[in-house]
Design an enzyme around this catalytic site. Sequence first.
Site, PDB file in Angstrom:
ATOM      1  N   HIS A 137      56.448  13.039 -51.933  1.00 42.38           N
ATOM      2  CA  HIS A 137      56.276  11.857 -51.096  1.00 42.38           C
ATOM      3  C   HIS A 137      57.112  10.677 -51.551  1.00 42.38           C
ATOM      4  O   HIS A 137      57.675   9.953 -50.742  1.00 42.38           O
ATOM      5  CB  HIS A 137      54.815  11.429 -51.086  1.00 42.38           C
ATOM      6  CG  HIS A 137      53.998  12.352 -50.307  1.00 42.38           C
ATOM      7  ND1 HIS A 137      54.138  12.469 -48.944  1.00 42.38           N
ATOM      8  CD2 HIS A 137      53.067  13.242 -50.673  1.00 42.38           C
ATOM      9  CE1 HIS A 137      53.313  13.393 -48.526  1.00 42.38           C
ATOM     10  NE2 HIS A 137      52.646  13.883 -49.560  1.00 42.38           N
TER      11      HIS A 137
ATOM     12  N   GLU B 183      74.646  30.013 -36.821  1.00 40.27           N
ATOM     13  CA  GLU B 183      74.544  30.041 -38.276  1.00 40.27           C
ATOM     14  C   GLU B 183      74.462  31.465 -38.819  1.00 40.27           C
ATOM     15  O   GLU B 183      74.157  31.673 -39.984  1.00 40.27           O
ATOM     16  CB  GLU B 183      73.378  29.177 -38.778  1.00 40.27           C
ATOM     17  CG  GLU B 183      72.074  29.356 -38.072  1.00 40.27           C
ATOM     18  CD  GLU B 183      70.979  28.378 -38.529  1.00 40.27           C
ATOM     19  OE1 GLU B 183      71.171  27.632 -39.500  1.00 40.27           O
ATOM     20  OE2 GLU B 183      69.910  28.386 -37.887  1.00 40.27           O
TER      21      GLU B 183
ATOM     22  N   ASP C   5      73.705  27.738 -43.560  1.00 40.39           N
ATOM     23  CA  ASP C   5      73.407  29.165 -43.432  1.00 40.39           C
ATOM     24  C   ASP C   5      74.646  29.982 -43.087  1.00 40.39           C
ATOM     25  O   ASP C   5      74.822  31.071 -43.607  1.00 40.39           O
ATOM     26  CB  ASP C   5      72.320  29.389 -42.370  1.00 40.39           C
ATOM     27  CG  ASP C   5      70.939  29.161 -42.956  1.00 40.39           C
ATOM     28  OD1 ASP C   5      70.715  29.596 -44.103  1.00 40.39           O
ATOM     29  OD2 ASP C   5      70.097  28.540 -42.287  1.00 40.39           O
TER      30      ASP C   5
ATOM     31  N   CYS D 119      75.893  20.510 -37.710  1.00 36.63           N
ATOM     32  CA  CYS D 119      74.821  19.739 -38.341  1.00 36.63           C
ATOM     33  C   CYS D 119      74.538  20.204 -39.769  1.00 36.63           C
ATOM     34  O   CYS D 119      73.612  19.726 -40.404  1.00 36.63           O
ATOM     35  CB  CYS D 119      73.550  19.780 -37.499  1.00 36.63           C
ATOM     36  SG  CYS D 119      72.896  21.439 -37.305  1.00 36.63           S
TER      37      CYS D 119
HETATM   38  C1  PEP Z   1      72.193  24.857 -41.632  1.00 36.99           C
HETATM   39  O1  PEP Z   1      71.884  26.027 -41.878  1.00 36.99           O
HETATM   40  O2  PEP Z   1      73.349  24.406 -41.780  1.00 36.99           O
HETATM   41  C2  PEP Z   1      71.181  23.908 -41.141  1.00 36.99           C
HETATM   42  C3  PEP Z   1      71.517  22.700 -40.737  1.00 36.99           C
HETATM   43  O3  PEP Z   1      69.891  24.326 -41.172  1.00 36.99           O
HETATM   44  P1  PEP Z   1      68.965  24.297 -42.485  1.00 36.99           P
HETATM   45  O4  PEP Z   1      69.749  23.618 -43.576  1.00 36.99           O
HETATM   46  O5  PEP Z   1      67.728  23.580 -42.085  1.00 36.99           O
HETATM   47  O6  PEP Z   1      68.775  25.764 -42.714  1.00 36.99           O
HETATM   48 MG    MG Z   2      69.965  26.762 -41.170  1.00 38.44          MG
END
Ligand code: PEP
Ligand code: MG
Length: 587
Positions: free
Chosen positions: A199, A440, A464, A511
């Site tokens: 937290h 991914e 990923d 992302c």
């Molecule tokens: C990713 O895999 O790049 C992603 C943004 O998802 P996470 O990091 O939540 O697996």
């Molecule tokens: Mg991911």
Amino acid sequence: MSATVSLQGIGASPGVAVGHAFVLDSKRVRTPKVKLKADEVDSEALRFKTAVDLSDRQLQDLKERLFSESDRSQGQDHALILEAHRMMLHDPMFLVEVSRLIKDEAINAEWAVRRVAKRLKHQFDNLEDEYFRERRADVDFVADRVVRNLLGQAVDEEVQVPTDAVIIAHEISPADAAMLVKTGRIAAFVTDLGGQTSHTAIVARAREVPAVVGAVRASEHVRTGDVVAVDGTRGLVLVNPTEQQLSIFRETMRRHLAVEATALRTAELRAVTLDGVEVHLNGNIEFPEEIPSLLAHGAEGIGLYRTEFLFLNRPLPPTEEEHYQAYREVLLAMGNRPVTIRTLDLGGDKVPGKKIEKETNPAMGLRAIRYCLQHREMFRVQLRALLRASAHGNMRIMFPLISGLSELREARSELEHCRSELGRSGHPVGKRMPIGIMVETPSAALIADRLAQEADFFSVGTNDLIQYSLAIDRQNRDVAYLYKPLHLAVLRSLRSIVTAAKAAKIPVAMCGEMGGDPAFTLVLLALGFDELSMTAGQISSVKGIVRRVNRTDAVELLDKAMEFSTAEEIERFVRSEMELRFTNLQD
Ligand code: PEP
Ligand code: MG
């Protein structure tokens, strides 16, 4: 002057601060252990019940106080955490077990509470995910409150913290963290315990206060009044630093503040190259609390909202209403800006309150969309909430870990099924929203042309995608040296994903962490990404690069880079080209 002590912890919230320590006495209360006589057992059970009722009232009071005093979005998040603590308090596993121990073993309530708390915490021990393991601390916060009430000790006292103090504590409960940030300016947080998702870390990041957690025994080394220098980026804490160390810290602080000042100054500027190509810069969030900071740093929208974080602190999954309230809150806070909400990315080992067989290969197991498609009711709860909330803003829905077209079709049809169900039952639902996928997995990248026919947008999850493409476990330190975003395999994969998206005329975003690292901005610009999504603090550096180059120049650079064969050669080349153009990435 006292000797200098250097402590290494986990950098939990970036930034540098120097200030005087204020040590919070947050050590666990000592638990008396008493064997009862047979005729004392019933009154002990009653004493326990009274302490539980009192704890419940305190949490309720605190919730109301925080909710009415802070602004809506911030207050509400803390209120949710406190509500989760109330749920723990009323969990039959807790209530029944403590009462049973008092009766069957004739032990005092304090002792029984501790023993049950220990057992409850044990359930979290085997979870792979650090975030959920961290929830053990919440069991302790609840148990502490009950024990303090049994002992008649004070709880929720408002401490007077001097302005610009560095708060040092063994650990900080959500209630204390909420009260501290409410009292005014805190220079930094340092705690003995905790990880990235404790937290303190979450609250600190949301308020942009530097924080180091897991700085083992900091609370024993530091005394109130000591000068403490905190580097929340590197996880470093110096107690009573030398003049020389202080001046280095002050210099880092000056640079950090300069970057921040630039960020705020350029927040309103668009990320457009010299030759007129625009890239939309969005933010990644885990909690609605992060939105004010995102907006202040100029995020144009939310590119990734990781909704699995709604499972914070709770023995049972959130209800449809709780999902709905969270999404509605985020949409309202973002006004008309796009908000990309990712459906649950939970793995079999990440679902609290369920006993699940351990998988040998959880990263390749039943997670994300696979998990949702096998747990339809849980998935539907989220989809219904999303559809209802969509009326309140500019929502896009995104499915994680799609590995083939069938999964996308099935997820979409589940969404449509929920839409008609809601329609039939007279619930208002927003207009149709874009439905996209996270690219991914290597299989999704290889059939991106087909997926692009049925997805409204792509968002590449490089965290990923790199892990699976290069066969590098992203959690394994031993192979971390092989985790290379500029590996030719990754670049080729990214290129074909973008090409497929462009051919189908759908937007393509990134992302994953790669999207927010300024070292890769030229490459991503050259590849043709329409949107990049990152944390608030990264937006200005990425924007600074986009605004100072021509895209044609970036394209030439990438073509040359992709003539090399090893990741090291490509990295070297890109770095040297970046240095030629920008002397200091941070400015
Ligand atoms: C990713 O895999 O790049 C992603 C943004 O998802 P996470 O990091 O939540 O697996
Ligand atoms: Mg991911």
